[in-house]
Design an enzyme around this catalytic site. Structure first.
Site, mmCIF file in Angstrom:
data_model
loop_
_atom_site.group_PDB
_atom_site.id
_atom_site.type_symbol
_atom_site.label_atom_id
_atom_site.label_comp_id
_atom_site.label_asym_id
_atom_site.label_seq_id
_atom_site.Cartn_x
_atom_site.Cartn_y
_atom_site.Cartn_z
ATOM 1 N N TRP A 1 -10.889 24.130 -12.120
ATOM 2 C CA TRP A 1 -11.563 25.433 -12.088
ATOM 3 C C TRP A 1 -12.799 25.474 -12.984
ATOM 4 O O TRP A 1 -13.549 26.459 -12.978
ATOM 5 C CB TRP A 1 -10.586 26.553 -12.466
ATOM 6 N N LYS A 2 -12.978 24.423 -13.790
ATOM 7 C CA LYS A 2 -14.140 24.349 -14.719
ATOM 8 C C LYS A 2 -14.232 25.643 -15.538
ATOM 9 O O LYS A 2 -13.198 26.235 -15.848
ATOM 10 C CB LYS A 2 -15.425 24.050 -13.929
ATOM 11 N N GLU B 1 -19.002 15.787 -16.269
ATOM 12 C CA GLU B 1 -19.699 16.853 -17.011
ATOM 13 C C GLU B 1 -19.463 16.703 -18.502
ATOM 14 O O GLU B 1 -20.352 16.972 -19.314
ATOM 15 C CB GLU B 1 -19.242 18.230 -16.489
ATOM 16 N N GLU C 1 -15.268 10.158 -8.713
ATOM 17 C CA GLU C 1 -16.158 11.285 -8.437
ATOM 18 C C GLU C 1 -17.607 10.831 -8.590
ATOM 19 O O GLU C 1 -18.128 10.775 -9.712
ATOM 20 C CB GLU C 1 -15.896 12.421 -9.434
ATOM 21 N N GLY D 1 -20.543 19.251 -6.845
ATOM 22 C CA GLY D 1 -21.159 20.571 -6.803
ATOM 23 C C GLY D 1 -22.488 20.608 -6.053
ATOM 24 O O GLY D 1 -23.212 21.597 -6.115
ATOM 25 N N SER E 1 -17.616 17.662 -3.853
ATOM 26 C CA SER E 1 -17.851 18.473 -2.654
ATOM 27 C C SER E 1 -16.788 18.278 -1.573
ATOM 28 O O SER E 1 -17.104 18.315 -0.386
ATOM 29 C CB SER E 1 -19.259 18.211 -2.097
ATOM 30 N N GLY F 1 -13.472 21.017 -7.174
ATOM 31 C CA GLY F 1 -14.101 22.036 -8.008
ATOM 32 C C GLY F 1 -14.309 23.302 -7.199
ATOM 33 O O GLY F 1 -13.416 24.136 -7.058
ATOM 34 N N GLY F 2 -15.499 23.437 -6.620
ATOM 35 C CA GLY F 2 -15.893 24.659 -5.909
ATOM 36 C C GLY F 2 -14.847 25.204 -4.950
ATOM 37 O O GLY F 2 -14.508 26.399 -4.994
#
Ligand code: PGA
Length: 255
Positions: free
Chosen positions: A11-12, A98, A168, A174, A214, A235-236
């Site tokens: 969920w970052k 990140e 990744e 993203g 993605s 993620g997204g």
């Protein structure tokens, strides 16, 4: 099925505690009874406890996005493996690109975290992946090898089945630019071969290697059908129950 598929939501830095609770409740009501796919949600630290309570008794497992290698001490702003374990966290994402890019995390530091996580019985999801520049220079496999060997240094074959690897490609995170199935499968197969050399072929056969970058309901079926892609780190598309649930369903179909 040799390796059970795993779908993990990263969920970052998204969702307040109340929003996290609402999201996880939706996820649990849809896929809380799913047994043929492992499901993990990794909220920000501020909602780890709330999300942990919401997944209790379901098959959705609690994850965290980072931790510090020391068990306690003067490390302002940090959280230890023991603290996460005390809230029933089962998985921890380590070495995300990140964190490498924005917080200067090195392979040596990430390795300390991997060892500390294993000691505390948290399953590390170790992230590796090349930047666009590195891919264009033809360095993808070299970069992945360095990150993998560095991150796993000192882990025993016995600990290996606890470990999850996430490939990744940084350029796909993203950005909406997903790796082609051939690009992803090539690196996944390479990682499995490396794991065979580093640990043992038997251990390499058991370790799950997730794809991240993605991943969405539309591209997941093709990716998840590849021989060495054992799930996704998302993620997204993990920020909405509907798309996350669809990814779990795609993994069930791919089993
Ligand atoms: P994305 O992120 O699905 O939004 O590309 C994946 C990740 O960073 O783990």
């Amino acid at each position: 099925m040799i390796r059970k598929k795993l779908i993990a939501g990263n969920w970052k830095m998204n969702k307040t505690s109340a929003e996290a609770k609402a999201l996880v409740e939706d996820i649990v009501s849809e896929v809380g009874n799913v047994k043929d796919v492992d499901i993990v949600v990794a909220p920000p630290f501020t909602s780890v406890e709330t999300v942990g309570q919401a997944v209790d008794g379901s098959n959705v497992k609690l994850g965290a996005q980072n931790m510090h290698p020391e068990p306690s001490g003067a490390y302002t702003g940090e959280v230890s493996a023991e603290m996460l374990r005390s809230l029933f966290t089962r998985y921890v994402i380590l070495g995300h690109s990140e964190r490498r890019a924005y917080f200067g995390e090195t392979d040596a530091f990430i390795n300390q975290k991997v060892l500390a996580a294993l000691k505390a019985e948290l399953k590390p999801i170790l992230c590796v992946g090349e930047t666009l520049e590195e891919r264009e220079a033809g360095d993808t496999l070299k970069v992945v090898q360095t990150q993998l060997e560095g991150g796993l240094a000192g882990t025993s074959e016995g600990q290996a089945t606890e470990i999850v690897i996430a490939y990744e490609p940084v350029w796909a995170i993203g950005t909406g630019k997903v790796a082609t199935v051939e690009q992803a499968q090539e690196v996944h197969a390479f990682i499995r071969e490396l794991l065979g050399n580093l640990l043992s072929p038997a251990a390499a056969g058991k370790i799950r290697i997730l794809y991240g970058g993605s991943m969405k309901p539309a591209n997941a079926p093709d990716l998840l059908a590849q021989a060495d892609i054992d799930g996704g780190l998302i993620g997204g598309a993990s920020l909405e129950a509907r798309s996350f649930v669809q990814l779990v369903e795609a993994a069930q179909t791919a089993n």
